[in-house]
Motif scaffolding. Structure first.
Motif, PDB file in Angstrom:
ATOM      1  N   PRO A   1      -4.074  -3.324   6.170  1.00  0.00           N
ATOM      2  CA  PRO A   1      -3.419  -2.538   7.223  1.00  0.00           C
ATOM      3  C   PRO A   1      -2.488  -1.484   6.610  1.00  0.00           C
ATOM      4  CG  PRO A   1      -2.403  -4.700   7.035  1.00  0.00           C
ATOM      5  CD  PRO A   1      -3.568  -4.691   6.094  1.00  0.00           C
ATOM      6  N   ALA A   2      -2.453  -0.335   7.251  1.00  0.00           N
ATOM      7  CA  ALA A   2      -1.563   0.733   6.781  1.00  0.00           C
ATOM      8  C   ALA A   2      -0.174   0.635   7.406  1.00  0.00           C
ATOM      9  CB  ALA A   2      -2.171   2.096   7.086  1.00  0.00           C
ATOM     10  N   ALA A   3      -0.062  -0.060   8.523  1.00  0.00           N
ATOM     11  CA  ALA A   3       1.249  -0.186   9.170  1.00  0.00           C
ATOM     12  C   ALA A   3       2.252  -0.721   8.160  1.00  0.00           C
ATOM     13  CB  ALA A   3       1.164  -1.102  10.382  1.00  0.00           C
TER      14      ALA A   3
ATOM     15  N   ILE B   1      -6.193   7.912   7.005  1.00  0.00           N
ATOM     16  CA  ILE B   1      -5.481   6.646   6.823  1.00  0.00           C
ATOM     17  C   ILE B   1      -6.299   5.512   7.427  1.00  0.00           C
ATOM     18  CG2 ILE B   1      -3.370   5.358   7.338  1.00  0.00           C
ATOM     19  CD1 ILE B   1      -1.864   8.018   7.095  1.00  0.00           C
ATOM     20  N   GLU B   2      -6.956   5.762   8.559  1.00  0.00           N
ATOM     21  CA  GLU B   2      -7.858   4.759   9.125  1.00  0.00           C
ATOM     22  C   GLU B   2      -8.992   4.448   8.143  1.00  0.00           C
ATOM     23  OE1 GLU B   2      -8.909   6.774  12.736  1.00  0.00           O
ATOM     24  OE2 GLU B   2      -7.193   5.951  13.840  1.00  0.00           O
TER      25      GLU B   2
ATOM     26  N   LEU C   1       0.842  -1.194   0.000  1.00  0.00           N
ATOM     27  CA  LEU C   1       0.000   0.000   0.000  1.00  0.00           C
ATOM     28  C   LEU C   1       0.878   1.245   0.000  1.00  0.00           C
ATOM     29  CD1 LEU C   1      -2.747   1.459   0.362  1.00  0.00           C
ATOM     30  CD2 LEU C   1      -2.488   1.091   2.837  1.00  0.00           C
ATOM     31  N   ILE C   2       0.546   2.176  -0.881  1.00  0.00           N
ATOM     32  CA  ILE C   2       1.217   3.475  -0.917  1.00  0.00           C
ATOM     33  C   ILE C   2       0.131   4.543  -0.844  1.00  0.00           C
ATOM     34  CG2 ILE C   2       2.631   5.058  -2.283  1.00  0.00           C
ATOM     35  CD1 ILE C   2       4.094   2.604  -3.393  1.00  0.00           C
ATOM     36  N   ILE C   3       0.286   5.430   0.138  1.00  0.00           N
ATOM     37  CA  ILE C   3      -0.683   6.504   0.365  1.00  0.00           C
ATOM     38  C   ILE C   3      -0.023   7.819  -0.023  1.00  0.00           C
ATOM     39  CG2 ILE C   3      -2.107   7.687   2.073  1.00  0.00           C
ATOM     40  CD1 ILE C   3      -1.984   5.001   3.708  1.00  0.00           C
ATOM     41  N   LEU C   4      -0.649   8.529  -0.932  1.00  0.00           N
ATOM     42  CA  LEU C   4      -0.095   9.769  -1.450  1.00  0.00           C
ATOM     43  C   LEU C   4      -0.934  10.968  -1.018  1.00  0.00           C
ATOM     44  CD1 LEU C   4       0.426   8.598  -5.151  1.00  0.00           C
ATOM     45  CD2 LEU C   4       2.128   8.593  -3.303  1.00  0.00           C
ATOM     46  N   ASP C   5      -0.266  12.042  -0.655  1.00  0.00           N
ATOM     47  CA  ASP C   5      -0.932  13.329  -0.556  1.00  0.00           C
ATOM     48  C   ASP C   5      -1.237  13.752  -1.992  1.00  0.00           C
ATOM     49  OD1 ASP C   5      -1.791  15.849   0.573  1.00  0.00           O
ATOM     50  OD2 ASP C   5       0.115  16.685  -0.134  1.00  0.00           O
ATOM     51  N   ARG C   6      -2.151  14.679  -2.182  1.00  0.00           N
ATOM     52  CA  ARG C   6      -2.504  15.097  -3.538  1.00  0.00           C
ATOM     53  C   ARG C   6      -1.786  16.378  -3.940  1.00  0.00           C
ATOM     54  NH1 ARG C   6      -8.184  17.488  -5.563  1.00  0.00           N
ATOM     55  NH2 ARG C   6      -6.952  19.359  -5.206  1.00  0.00           N
ATOM     56  N   ASP C   7      -2.210  17.517  -3.374  1.00  0.00           N
ATOM     57  CA  ASP C   7      -1.679  18.815  -3.795  1.00  0.00           C
ATOM     58  C   ASP C   7      -0.207  18.940  -3.423  1.00  0.00           C
ATOM     59  OD1 ASP C   7      -4.256  19.451  -4.660  1.00  0.00           O
ATOM     60  OD2 ASP C   7      -4.785  20.404  -2.762  1.00  0.00           O
TER      61      ASP C   7
ATOM     62  N   SER D   1       0.729  12.194   9.928  1.00  0.00           N
ATOM     63  CA  SER D   1      -0.447  11.322   9.863  1.00  0.00           C
ATOM     64  C   SER D   1      -0.018   9.885   9.589  1.00  0.00           C
ATOM     65  CB  SER D   1      -1.447  11.810   8.813  1.00  0.00           C
ATOM     66  OG  SER D   1      -0.958  11.634   7.502  1.00  0.00           O
ATOM     67  N   GLY D   2       0.972   9.713   8.739  1.00  0.00           N
ATOM     68  CA  GLY D   2       1.484   8.374   8.461  1.00  0.00           C
ATOM     69  C   GLY D   2       2.221   7.774   9.643  1.00  0.00           C
ATOM     70  N   GLN D   3       3.056   8.576  10.274  1.00  0.00           N
ATOM     71  CA  GLN D   3       3.814   8.078  11.425  1.00  0.00           C
ATOM     72  C   GLN D   3       2.886   7.633  12.550  1.00  0.00           C
ATOM     73  OE1 GLN D   3       6.229  11.626  11.681  1.00  0.00           O
ATOM     74  NE2 GLN D   3       8.031  10.583  10.841  1.00  0.00           N
ATOM     75  N   ALA D   4       1.760   8.331  12.724  1.00  0.00           N
ATOM     76  CA  ALA D   4       0.803   7.968  13.772  1.00  0.00           C
ATOM     77  C   ALA D   4       0.201   6.580  13.543  1.00  0.00           C
ATOM     78  CB  ALA D   4      -0.312   9.006  13.849  1.00  0.00           C
ATOM     79  N   MET D   5       0.264   6.106  12.294  1.00  0.00           N
ATOM     80  CA  MET D   5      -0.305   4.802  11.943  1.00  0.00           C
ATOM     81  C   MET D   5       0.770   3.747  11.707  1.00  0.00           C
ATOM     82  SD  MET D   5      -3.595   5.085  12.056  1.00  0.00           S
ATOM     83  CE  MET D   5      -4.158   3.664  11.124  1.00  0.00           C
ATOM     84  N   GLY D   6       2.021   4.065  12.033  1.00  0.00           N
ATOM     85  CA  GLY D   6       3.104   3.094  11.851  1.00  0.00           C
ATOM     86  C   GLY D   6       3.562   2.944  10.422  1.00  0.00           C
ATOM     87  N   CYS D   7       3.309   3.947   9.603  1.00  0.00           N
ATOM     88  CA  CYS D   7       3.719   3.916   8.201  1.00  0.00           C
ATOM     89  C   CYS D   7       5.161   4.397   8.046  1.00  0.00           C
ATOM     90  CB  CYS D   7       2.818   4.823   7.365  1.00  0.00           C
ATOM     91  SG  CYS D   7       1.072   4.424   7.407  1.00  0.00           S
ATOM     92  N   LYS D   8       5.777   3.991   6.942  1.00  0.00           N
ATOM     93  CA  LYS D   8       7.035   4.581   6.511  1.00  0.00           C
ATOM     94  C   LYS D   8       6.666   5.875   5.785  1.00  0.00           C
ATOM     95  CE  LYS D   8       7.759   0.760   4.356  1.00  0.00           C
ATOM     96  NZ  LYS D   8       8.218  -0.368   3.557  1.00  0.00           N
TER      97      LYS D   8
END
Length: 186
Positions: A118-120, A108-109, A4-10, A134-141
């Motif tokens: 899972p986002a972790a 992210i939730e 999973l890769i989560i991207l900001d937009r702007d 926001s990513g760090q709060a969910m255990g993301c890189k």
């Protein structure tokens, strides 16, 4: 390893403006960003977008206009042979005390729930400290790009210890798909 890769937009996918992206015509992809998303998607990654859109709360544009911007983005990625699997946005203003506005992890939730993944250990890519938090709060890189507000974020120098920095989303994509070929010093 999460796919999973989560991207900001702007500022990550499209040009940003301190005056907000208010129309579909103002939504202009950054060079290489659409192709980067398509490459990640074709490589088997699940792509999600998490974007603060307080312009809705401020009355600068409607949810219908935002939907049209997102449809433009989706269509461009599909035209390159990729896909975006999930888009979450926060329509609230900074004083609305919602749980979804970054730096809080609510979007992210929502992505986890929508995709049933899972986002972790997923990657979160942004151009601001709040994206990374926001990513760090969910255990993301997390990774920072220099596009958008990225240089401003670097110049503030806060909260970036051990955060890889990339010139843009295309450089991050090269790092993910061809890690031995990339310099992560930005």
């Amino acid at each position: 390893m999460s796919k999973l890769i989560i991207l900001d937009r702007d500022g990550v996918i499209n040009k940003d403006s301190d005056h907000y992206i208010r129309t579909v015509d103002e939504w202009i992809p950054l060079p290489g960003s659409i192709e980067a998303i398509a490459r990640l998607s074709r490589a088997g990654y699940t792509i999600a977008i998490a974007t603060n859109q307080s312009g809705i709360a401020r009355g600068y544009f409607s949810e219908a206009t935002l939907a049209a911007m997102h449809q433009k983005m989706l269509d461009l990625v599909v035209a390159e042979g990729g896909r975006i699997d999930c888009i979450q946005y926060c329509p609230h203003g900074p004083d609305d005390q919602c749980r979804c506005r970054k730096p809080l992890p609510g979007m992210i939730e929502q992505i986890e729930e929508t995709l049933n993944m899972p986002a972790a250990s997923a990657w979160v890519v942004g151009d601001s400290l709040r994206d990374l938090q926001s990513g760090q709060a969910m255990g993301c890189k997390v990774a920072l790009v220099k596009t958008g507000k990225g240089i401003r974020t670097i110049n503030k120098g806060e909260g970036l210890d051990n955060v890889p920095v990339f010139a843009n989303l295309a450089a991050f994509t090269d790092f993910i798909l061809e890690p031995s070929q990339v310099d992560i010093s930005g």
